[in-house]
Design an enzyme around this catalytic site. Structure first.
Site, PDB file in Angstrom:
ATOM      1  N   GLU A  86       0.599  -1.283   0.157  1.00 50.11           N
ATOM      2  CA  GLU A  86       0.148  -0.034  -0.050  1.00 50.11           C
ATOM      3  C   GLU A  86       0.694   1.169   0.087  1.00 50.11           C
ATOM      4  OE1 GLU A  86      -3.329   0.165  -0.251  1.00 50.11           O
ATOM      5  OE2 GLU A  86      -3.441  -1.779  -0.424  1.00 50.11           O
ATOM      6  N   SER A 467     -45.607 -38.517  31.651  1.00 49.31           N
ATOM      7  CA  SER A 467     -45.500 -39.332  33.136  1.00 49.31           C
ATOM      8  C   SER A 467     -44.125 -38.587  33.828  1.00 49.31           C
ATOM      9  CB  SER A 467     -45.086 -40.804  32.898  1.00 49.31           C
ATOM     10  OG  SER A 467     -46.305 -41.283  32.545  1.00 49.31           O
TER      11      SER A 467
END
Length: 817
Positions: A86, A467
């Site tokens: 860059e 149950s």
């Protein structure tokens, strides 16, 4: 000479005018430049992160994935790669590379474009923080001014640090640390030169140089960056050659997210997100909050695997349903790799993989061999016993919609060194594990695959408990004078239409098996419906409805009718787990909670859970004697009842209860030790029968066992101490206020004295509702208050103030600022 002098005067005048114009522009523009607070006091949008208790990342939420890294922690190889790609003169220029500007200006003039070719790192920081990316001269002018201002106020290292943490790098990753994790599955501190060059090449065009979506182009850019690093002296020739020859492995999932993150952690992460959002709203996704849950990565992975294996085992028992879809696969298309990949990719995109269950397209199918493909380069042959599950679908006589043939989209799974045909299950399940001492959720699997939907069945699925609800009715009965040895009729029970005011009600025992009478202990072990109904009829449905709220159940979801004895109400797996924790910890109600603490991005503590602990008498829900006796009965249920399979654990501190609803629509197992509670559920989201003979013991208990087998391995065995006020005689237990000879000896038999006892306690046998008969309520026996629990001692029955407990546990109350 005069012409020369005149020309010089004109030039000087134009220069002066130009200088005046530039000065005027600066005078007008400079005061309008933004302040640099965003740079000096850098506070980027940082996503919400959710962690396990052992610091494994299981979820990130927010538009931007970002991890801020100080410049001194950025490896030199990455700095070199960024500068090479860059701005190689970053540390020499004053923010603007004038040679680069000249080159860009020449290009603009000669090509009549507004090409951008001289942006330095400082200029990119100015643009990323304050300006748009439009290519206009006015924007470029402001960018230059901002660049000077930034260079005047920040050091070079500060500017580079901002760039490294702010730049967008694709995949919703902002900053190089987030990109390293998103693309490579590792931290910046772990990357090498080849990987640094790959990352440094992305900013130029994140969409074009994305290693996930376009690895070939990203590799070309990487090679350019490596060449620049060699030219600038950051790499030696051997280092350059090694980096050029290295194959980059793109791993979008970070290693610190643990194994199979998407399948194992997202139900937990999503629930944590919802809880935090209730407090912070939209700031949740930008403040950089770190949420630490109570689950551990190993337990969470274990729970997910246990649930998935249990669901797949059930699905295999029900048989092969057929391919998921069919596509047109022209003959010979395999010879055109590019075209073939396009067709296969499009087909498989509609059928995402689910952990180890992979989608594939059938190329050839015969009775003894099937060839499938996932791409032009990935073809798999399946034969022998690996075809057994889908064998009927390989017959030429199979129905077209079920037949495996060329173009069928099927599922395959690795089976050792081979592959087998499988299918995505239609059934769903849930599993949750809770620490009974404080309610901390240790693991949560809310469904087979989070990718199929965010619906969390642990917290959101209200189902009939069957149950598995009976122990709470039995607990209520103990505090009304019944004992484990009380004999109860198991003969068929019928209410005629005239009694119900509607339809005739004739409940049945499982398998239509009846006995004359059973002890209450044996009635629970054998899960006899007739026994449970007669117990509820004796103590009164209204009393029982009030009593079960002590465990955290919602009264309105359990109407005061005899059907409550069969678990006809509605619970969530989490609610049921919290209720069983009361039996596991000696009678205390501890609210399940998921979040242990929340910190900000700097690690400062914002909130921390303050759970109520078992042993705190203000949290007592039921008499300690009731909890102790129920624990002995539920442990007996493992030794000699419907939960016998749990004896595989070879522990004497395991208690639990199976649950199966009418027509086997829901299958449950709730089991515990004093160290850990677990609840497993199996069923269809749109309720329908699981099939003949599918029960809680056969469908849900194996899931629970699979988890507990490992989770309990290193936990010592422990049983509850017998509390005072409880007398053990001849293998039975008696409360001191109901000694032998005064406790209820039988229910539903000719010698039944229960009616007189209920009347003496303030109950009534004269109710207008025959189904709610014997619905009296003993003094002081009412619902448990979530907010203001009262005290109780082991020698007296717990007293509570009735409140509306319509919601589940108040999650927000578990977290305090």
């Amino acid at each position: 000479m005069r012409w020369i002098a005149a020309g010089a005067s004109i030039a000087a005048g134009l220069a002066l005018c130009g200088a005046l114009l530039v000065g005027l522009a600066l005078a007008l523009a400079w005061p309008n430049l933004p302040e640099l607070h965003a740079l000096i006091d850098y506070r980027p949008k940082v996503p919400l992160r959710v962690y396990t208790a052992d610091n494994v990342l299981i979820g990130e939420f927010g538009e931007e994935r970002r991890r801020v890294v100080p410049i001194n922690e950025v490896p030199d190889v990455l700095k070199a790669a960024i500068l090479s790609a860059e701005d190689d003169r970053f540390y020499q220029h004053g923010g603007i590379d004038w040679a680069g500007v000249a080159r860009a200006a020449y290009t603009n003039v000669t090509q009549m474009t507004k090409a951008q070719g001289a942006s330095t790192i400082t200029m990119q920081v100015a643009r990323n923080f304050y300006l748009s990316s439009e290519k206009t001269y006015s924007r470029k002018f402001y960018e230059l001014l901002l660049t000077f201002k930034i260079e005047a106020n920040l050091t070079k290292d500060q500017i580079l640090e901002l760039y490294i943490n702010q730049i967008y790098l694709g995949q919703r990753a902002y900053g190089f640390e987030a990109a390293a994790r998103a693309y490579l599955g590792k931290s910046l501190t772990e990357i090498n030169a080849a990987e640094a060059a790959m990352l440094a090449g992305i900013p130029k065009a994140p969409s074009r140089f994305n290693p996930v979506s376009n690895l070939p182009r990203a590799t070309l850019r990487q090679h350019y960056v490596l060449g620049r690093m060699l030219d600038l002296g950051y790499l030696t020739r051997p280092e350059y050659d090694a980096a050029m020859g290295e194959k980059i492995v793109v791993r979008p999932q970070s290693r610190d997210q643990g194994p199979n993150l998407r399948e194992h952690g997202q139900y937990v992460a999503e629930l944590a997100r919802q809880l935090v959002y209730d407090i912070y709203k939209e700031d949740t996704y930008t403040r950089g909050l770190n949420v630490y849950t109570t689950v551990t990565s190993t337990d969470q992975a274990l729970a997910s695997k246990a649930l998935r294996d249990g669901v797949l085992d059930y699905d295999r028992r029900r048989g092969y349903r057929g391919p998921e879809a069919f596509i047109d696969l022209p003959a010979g298309i395999e010879g055109d790799a590019e075209r073939f990949d396009d067709v296969v990719d499009e087909a498989l995109a509609a059928h995402p993989d689910s952990d180890g269950l992979l989608a594939a397209v059938v190329l050839e199918a015969g009775s003894d061999k099937v060839t499938v493909a996932r791409s032009s380069s990935e073809r798999i042959e399946i034969n022998g016993k690996q075809l057994a599950f889908a064998k009927p679908a390989l017959s030429s006589k199979a129905q077209p919609a079920r037949q495996i043939r060329r173009g069928a989209v099927v599922r395959i799974r690795r089976a050792g060194d081979n592959w087998e045909l499988v299918q995505m299950p239609e059934v769903q399940g849930a599993f949750v594990a809770i620490a009974p001492e404080d309610g901390a959720i240790k693991a949560m699997a809310g469904g087979f695959d989070f990718g199929q939907g965010k619906f969390n069945r642990v917290t959101q699925a209200w189902r009939q408990p069957g149950s598995s609800f009976k122990p709470f009715i039995y607990a209520a009965a103990l505090e009304r004078g019944l004992t484990p040895g009380t004999r109860i009729s198991d003969q068929p029970f019928v209410l005629e239409a005239a009694q119900t005011g509607g339809q005739r009600w004739a409940p049945k025992n499982y398998g239509n098996s009846y006995e004359y009478a059973l002890s209450m202990r044996d009635g629970l072990a054998k899960s006899k419906n007739m026994v449970s109904i007669r117990i509820l009829q004796a103590i009164g449905p209204q009393y029982a409805q009030d009593y079960v709220t002590r465990f955290g159940f919602d009264a309105q979801r359990h109407p005061a009718y005899l059907t409550m004895a069969l678990g006809a109400g509605a619970v969530t797996p989490l609610q049921l787990g919290g209720a069983y924790a009361v039996f596991a910890n000696g009678g205390y109600r501890v609210a399940p909670y998921l979040i242990s603490r929340v910190t900000n991005n700097d690690g400062r503590l914002l909130m921390e859970a303050k759970p109520v602990l078992a042993g705190d008498e203000s949290a007592r829900a039921i008499d300690a004697r009731t909890a102790f006796v129920m624990d002995t009965m539920l442990r007996n249920n493992v030794r000699a009842g419907t939960a016998r399979r749990a004896t595989e654990l070879k522990r004497n501190d395991v208690g639990g209860k199976t649950g199966t609803t009418n027509d086997s629509v829901d299958a449950w197992f709730a089991g515990y030790t004093p160290n850990l509670v677990g609840v497993a559920w199996l069923g269809y989201d749109q309720p329908r029968s699981l099939g003949d003979r599918e029960t809680g013991g056969g469908a849900a208990l194996p899931i629970w066992l699979s988890y507990m087998r490992t989770a309990l391995k290193d936990l010592p065995q422990k049983t509850l101490p017998q509390p005072p006020g409880l007398v053990a005689e001849n293998g039975n237990f008696y409360f001191s206020e109901f000694p032998q000879g005064q406790a209820v000896a039988s229910v539903g038999l000719n010698e039944d004295p229960m009616r007189d006892l209920i009347d003496s306690l303030g109950g009534s046998a004269n109710t207008d509702d025959p189904i709610a008969q014997f619905g009296g309520q003993a003094p002081g026996q009412s619902g448990f208050s979530i907010n203001q629990p009262g005290g109780s001692t082991s020698g007296q029955r717990a007293q509570r103030t009735q409140t509306n407990s319509s919601n589940a546990w108040p999650w927000g109350e578990r977290i305090t600022p």
